[in-house]
Design an enzyme around this catalytic site. Structure first.
Site, PDB file in Angstrom:
ATOM      1  N   GLN A  64     -10.805  -3.295   1.099  1.00 55.86           N
ATOM      2  CA  GLN A  64     -10.391  -3.166  -0.294  1.00 55.86           C
ATOM      3  C   GLN A  64      -9.824  -4.479  -0.810  1.00 55.86           C
ATOM      4  O   GLN A  64     -10.086  -4.886  -1.930  1.00 55.86           O
ATOM      5  CB  GLN A  64      -9.359  -2.046  -0.431  1.00 55.86           C
ATOM      6  CG  GLN A  64      -9.076  -1.666  -1.851  1.00 55.86           C
ATOM      7  CD  GLN A  64     -10.261  -1.036  -2.534  1.00 55.86           C
ATOM      8  OE1 GLN A  64     -11.035  -0.327  -1.912  1.00 55.86           O
ATOM      9  NE2 GLN A  64     -10.426  -1.287  -3.809  1.00 55.86           N
ATOM     10  N   HIS A  91       0.826  -1.199   0.000  1.00 53.82           N
ATOM     11  CA  HIS A  91       0.000   0.000   0.000  1.00 53.82           C
ATOM     12  C   HIS A  91       0.863   1.253   0.000  1.00 53.82           C
ATOM     13  O   HIS A  91       2.055   1.188   0.256  1.00 53.82           O
ATOM     14  CB  HIS A  91      -0.975   0.026   1.183  1.00 53.82           C
ATOM     15  CG  HIS A  91      -0.325   0.084   2.521  1.00 53.82           C
ATOM     16  ND1 HIS A  91       0.248  -1.007   3.127  1.00 53.82           N
ATOM     17  CD2 HIS A  91      -0.161   1.119   3.382  1.00 53.82           C
ATOM     18  CE1 HIS A  91       0.733  -0.648   4.307  1.00 53.82           C
ATOM     19  NE2 HIS A  91       0.506   0.634   4.477  1.00 53.82           N
ATOM     20  N   HIS A 129       0.864   5.281   1.485  1.00 56.57           N
ATOM     21  CA  HIS A 129       0.311   6.321   2.358  1.00 56.57           C
ATOM     22  C   HIS A 129       0.811   7.662   1.838  1.00 56.57           C
ATOM     23  O   HIS A 129       2.007   7.805   1.589  1.00 56.57           O
ATOM     24  CB  HIS A 129       0.856   6.207   3.791  1.00 56.57           C
ATOM     25  CG  HIS A 129       0.221   5.170   4.617  1.00 56.57           C
ATOM     26  ND1 HIS A 129      -0.948   5.384   5.301  1.00 56.57           N
ATOM     27  CD2 HIS A 129       0.594   3.907   4.903  1.00 56.57           C
ATOM     28  CE1 HIS A 129      -1.260   4.284   5.976  1.00 56.57           C
ATOM     29  NE2 HIS A 129      -0.340   3.376   5.743  1.00 56.57           N
ATOM     30  N   TYR A 144     -10.132   0.029   6.091  1.00 59.40           N
ATOM     31  CA  TYR A 144     -10.262   0.283   4.657  1.00 59.40           C
ATOM     32  C   TYR A 144      -9.399  -0.689   3.851  1.00 59.40           C
ATOM     33  O   TYR A 144      -9.858  -1.264   2.865  1.00 59.40           O
ATOM     34  CB  TYR A 144      -9.860   1.723   4.302  1.00 59.40           C
ATOM     35  CG  TYR A 144      -9.646   1.852   2.818  1.00 59.40           C
ATOM     36  CD1 TYR A 144     -10.723   1.902   1.950  1.00 59.40           C
ATOM     37  CD2 TYR A 144      -8.371   1.833   2.280  1.00 59.40           C
ATOM     38  CE1 TYR A 144     -10.536   1.949   0.585  1.00 59.40           C
ATOM     39  CE2 TYR A 144      -8.174   1.878   0.913  1.00 59.40           C
ATOM     40  CZ  TYR A 144      -9.261   1.937   0.071  1.00 59.40           C
ATOM     41  OH  TYR A 144      -9.067   1.974  -1.277  1.00 59.40           O
TER      42      TYR A 144
END
Length: 142
Positions: A128, A60, A62, A124
């Site tokens: 996802q 991911h 950020h 989240y």
């Protein structure tokens, strides 16, 4: 610190954004990670978006950014994810599947800075990942 534009308007529009690669694949490491970091920095610069802080993790990204008020967050994210996908595939064609052109998962998490908890971000990212798997199984059924 508030930003000031030539129109005598002061603004401070800061957001915390999290987005993930398709299927939450752990693809963001090594040279890909360095390239994603550079690509995001470049694309933000083109749009006048200031990166306050950020991290490219294996599964991911950020970002804490300051976005000019004339640009909506959805417009910016569409631009960032769309253009970065093209640039990533240009540098790393081996990551591209001929059946699936998306590098990033659909959607993203966004909150104004000061209104987000770590648990909300984790929730989240989990949701996802589950949605991407569900879409994949539905697509295979067709």
């Amino acid at each position: 610190m508030d930003k000031k534009s030539l129109s005598h308007t002061a603004w401070k529009c800061q957001y915390h954004i999290v987005f993930i690669p398709k299927y939450r694949k752990k693809q963001l490491y090594g040279q890909v990670r360095a390239d994603v970091r550079e690509i995001i920095r470049t694309l933000c610069g083109y749009k006048g978006v200031e990166i306050i802080d950020g991290a490219v993790c294996p599964d991911h990204v950020h970002l804490c950014v300051s976005i000019p008020p004339k640009m909506s967050i959805s417009t910016f994210m569409g631009y960032l994810k769309g253009k970065s996908t093209l640039m990533i595939y240009d540098r790393h064609p081996n990551l591209q599947s001929k059946w699936n052109k998306a590098f990033w998962a659909r959607g993203y998490y966004v909150a104004t800075i000061g209104n987000v908890t770590e648990e909300a971000i984790k929730k989240y990212v989990r949701e996802q990942s589950e949605e991407s798997r569900k879409e994949d199984s539905e697509g295979a059924a067709l």
